[in-house]
Design a protein around this motif. Structure first.
Motif, PDB file in Angstrom:
ATOM      1  N   ARG A 160      -6.048  -6.394  -4.408  1.00 14.02           N
ATOM      2  CA  ARG A 160      -6.457  -6.784  -3.162  1.00 14.02           C
ATOM      3  C   ARG A 160      -7.656  -7.408  -3.208  1.00 14.02           C
ATOM      4  NH1 ARG A 160      -4.286  -1.836  -1.290  1.00 14.02           N
ATOM      5  NH2 ARG A 160      -6.388  -0.899  -1.259  1.00 14.02           N
ATOM      6  N   SER A 161      -8.844  -7.168  -3.935  1.00 11.50           N
ATOM      7  CA  SER A 161      -9.957  -7.626  -4.012  1.00 11.50           C
ATOM      8  C   SER A 161      -9.755  -9.070  -4.687  1.00 11.50           C
ATOM      9  CB  SER A 161     -11.174  -6.758  -4.735  1.00 11.50           C
ATOM     10  OG  SER A 161     -10.634  -6.880  -6.444  1.00 11.50           O
ATOM     11  N   GLU A 174      -6.342  -1.509  -5.334  1.00 11.08           N
ATOM     12  CA  GLU A 174      -7.559  -1.885  -4.496  1.00 11.08           C
ATOM     13  C   GLU A 174      -8.072  -3.139  -5.303  1.00 11.08           C
ATOM     14  OE1 GLU A 174     -11.899   0.011  -3.515  1.00 11.08           O
ATOM     15  OE2 GLU A 174     -10.372   1.392  -4.248  1.00 11.08           O
ATOM     16  N   TYR A 175      -7.974  -3.196  -6.583  1.00  6.77           N
ATOM     17  CA  TYR A 175      -8.455  -4.115  -7.572  1.00  6.77           C
ATOM     18  C   TYR A 175      -7.738  -5.315  -7.171  1.00  6.77           C
ATOM     19  CZ  TYR A 175      -8.954  -6.970 -11.651  1.00  6.77           C
ATOM     20  OH  TYR A 175      -9.094  -8.170 -12.583  1.00  6.77           O
ATOM     21  N   GLU A 190       0.866  -1.375   0.014  1.00  7.40           N
ATOM     22  CA  GLU A 190      -0.128  -0.083  -0.051  1.00  7.40           C
ATOM     23  C   GLU A 190       0.834   1.408  -0.103  1.00  7.40           C
ATOM     24  OE1 GLU A 190      -3.318   0.002   2.736  1.00  7.40           O
ATOM     25  OE2 GLU A 190      -3.462  -2.351   2.603  1.00  7.40           O
TER      26      GLU A 190
END
Length: 553
Positions: free
Chosen positions: A548-549, A545-546, A516
């Motif tokens: 991590r998802s 973020e993508y 991050e």
């Protein structure tokens, strides 16, 4: 493939078994034979020999499957005009394939072919042949027989040479040889009278090929090679040229004769060693795009380059009228210049703590350069844009003061462990060399914050970088890196910028999303399928973020 697909021409449809009255549209006995069969993007591991039950096929598309071989029965489809078997796992082609008299388009890209059958030249009707992204080391000489071929793509293979006989392809309009190992182009290719587009990017060319007969050539793409000289004679022959792309080479000068290219619309000379331009370039009537960034231009201010092509051309035209001093003259010798031939700027050493010997095309740094330092502390060393094949051994003499070293645009193939005694080093620029690895001893460079390794030959991410605690910026674009370790990257607390554009990453590990602290993560130009370009375009925060998802829970 369901059995009834192969038997579709033979079996009576089910409704014929029932005693019904048929409307005009349902008269199955008037049905014509199947001509197109599309089985793309499935998981087929083999094709049945029953394909011969469909003799009327003109198009068969099985791209993006898991095929390791093709059935010999394909040779019986004598009406076949288009065969797409790209994106499979084919290691060889059946000889029977060469019996297809009407085949016009054969797409074989993205397979595992290491050779092509010698008889490929028998496919005389062929107009389009794509064998890119395979493992081909040679092209069969029989290719010369393909006199109707219009488009030939051999990009991304392991070709070290092209057969001169290709010149017999009198209809060829587009030839793509991108990303091979070509050092020269056979002079006979210059007789290909129909050639309009030629792609030679990412090879090992040292000079631009000659094209005396290619009067129709409109596009020549030869970026990312090792071209040093633009020969004026070669340019004169390219009267139809609209696009000339020569970025990321080692071109030092642009000849005045470039103005004979009256139809030129795009000229890309970015990231070369050009220090001056002919002002007459401003007179090219059709030029709409001119890229010059990344050159050591002495006569053109950087802010002018950013204003766009039209402003730049206007400036060049204005200079034709000015009969000002010749920008190509050497600067006058002053008291600051040593009399020795090495032109060491002692003033820069004493006041700026800068030791500079760049853009001299020197094979080694003269002793006089290091001798001039004396007892002065030097903080910055710039030996870029030379012909150095190794890191100068005397660099270690500056270990107590030097913190910024630039050795970019040379021919350095390895970094000696001695360099690792430069314990104050914070910035190291090694871009545009031929490096494949870094020594483990670099772990000693505890203060190193920025390293630029763009445009080298790294196939793996240098593991020693994971162990440099102060590292903030890693620039590794335009290499051949195939994977990264997200767990080790997460341990690099200060890493803010990671540039891996234009590498060979087939997979982006979702765990990379846990890093991050990354403010800039650049992954464009890699062959992975996800994340898609639209996700990359949203910027680093959205990309992380993508990722991590996607981490499996």
């Amino acid at each position: 493939v369901p059995e009834h697909v192969w038997r579709i021409n033979l079996d009576t449809p089910e409704e014929a078994q029932q005693n019904l009255s048929f409307g005009a549209a349902d008269r199955w006995w008037e049905q014509t034979d199947l001509t197109k069969l599309i089985l793309a993007s499935n998981k087929l591991e083999s094709l049945s020999e029953d394909v011969q039950l469909l003799p009327a096929l003109t198009m068969l598309d099985v791209h993006d499957n898991q095929l390791t071989s093709l059935p010999s029965a394909l040779g019986q489809l004598e009406n076949l005009q288009k065969l797409d078997v790209s994106h499979n796992k084919l290691r060889s082609l059946p000889e029977e394939l060469l019996q297809l008299p009407r085949l016009r388009s054969l797409l074989l890209q993205h397979n595992e072919l290491s050779q092509l059958p010698e008889g490929l030249g028998q496919l005389l009707s062929l107009e389009e042949l794509d064998v890119s992204n395979n493992h081909l080391a040679a092209i069969p000489a029989s290719f010369a027989l393909l006199v109707n071929l219009v488009r030939l793509n051999v990009a991304c293979n392991q070709l070290r040479e092209l057969p001169a006989d290709l010149s017999a392809m009198k209809s060829l309009r587009q030839l793509d040889c991108t990303k091979n190992y070509l050092e020269t182009v056979p002079s006979k290719l210059a007789t290909m009278a129909s050639l309009e587009q030629l792609y030679l990017r990412k090879n090992k060319l040292r000079s631009l090929p000659e094209f005396p007969s290619c009067k129709l050539l409109k596009e020549l793409h030869a970026g990312e090679n090792q071209i040093e000289i633009l020969n004026a004679e070669n340019l004169k022959q390219l009267s139809s040229l609209c696009v000339l792309e020569l970025r990321d080479n080692k071109i030092k000068a642009v000849p005045e004769e470039i103005t004979v290219l009256q139809r030129l619309e795009r000229l890309d000379l970015a990231n070369n060693d050009i220090s001056r331009l002919p002002y007459t370039l401003g007179n090219l009537p059709q030029l709409k795009f001119l890229a010059l960034e990344g050159n050591p231009l002495r006569t053109i201010r950087r802010d002018l380059l950013q204003k766009g092509t039209q402003e730049l051309l206007k400036y060049l035209r204005s200079k034709i009228q000015d009969d000002g001093p010749d920008p190509n003259e050497e600067p006058p010798v002053t008291a600051m210049t040593l009399p020795s031939q090495s032109k060491v700027n002692v003033h820069a050493i004493t006041t700026l703590k800068l030791l500079e010997y760049s853009d001299k095309q020197a094979a080694e740094i003269p002793s006089a350069v290091f001798d001039a330092v004396g007892a002065n502390p030097v903080a910055t060393v710039n030996f870029s844009k030379n012909q150095l094949r190794e890191v100068p051994a005397r660099l270690v003499e500056l270990k107590d003061s030097v913190c910024d070293v630039s050795l970019g645009f040379n021919k350095i193939s390895s970094i000696p462990s001695e360099l690792c005694v430069l314990h104050k080093l914070t910035h190291l620029d090694l871009r545009n060399n031929v490096l494949t690895s870094l020594p483990e001893e670099m772990e000693a460079l505890k203060r190193l914050q920025t390293i630029n390794l763009a445009f080298n030959r790294f196939k793996v991410f240098p593991s020693v970088l994971y162990r440099l605690p102060a590292m903030e910026t890693i620039l590794l674009s335009n290499n051949q890196v195939g994977s990264i370790d997200p767990v080790q990257l997460k341990g690099m607390d200060r890493l803010g910028t990671l540039d891996l554009q234009n590498n060979d990453l087939l997979h982006v590990p979702p765990e990379l999303g846990n890093c991050e602290n990354l403010r800039s993560l650049l992954l464009e130009g890699n062959p992975f399928r996800t994340p898609r370009a639209a996700v990359l375009a949203k910027g680093t925060a959205a990309l992380l973020e993508y990722l991590r998802s996607r981490i499996p829970t």
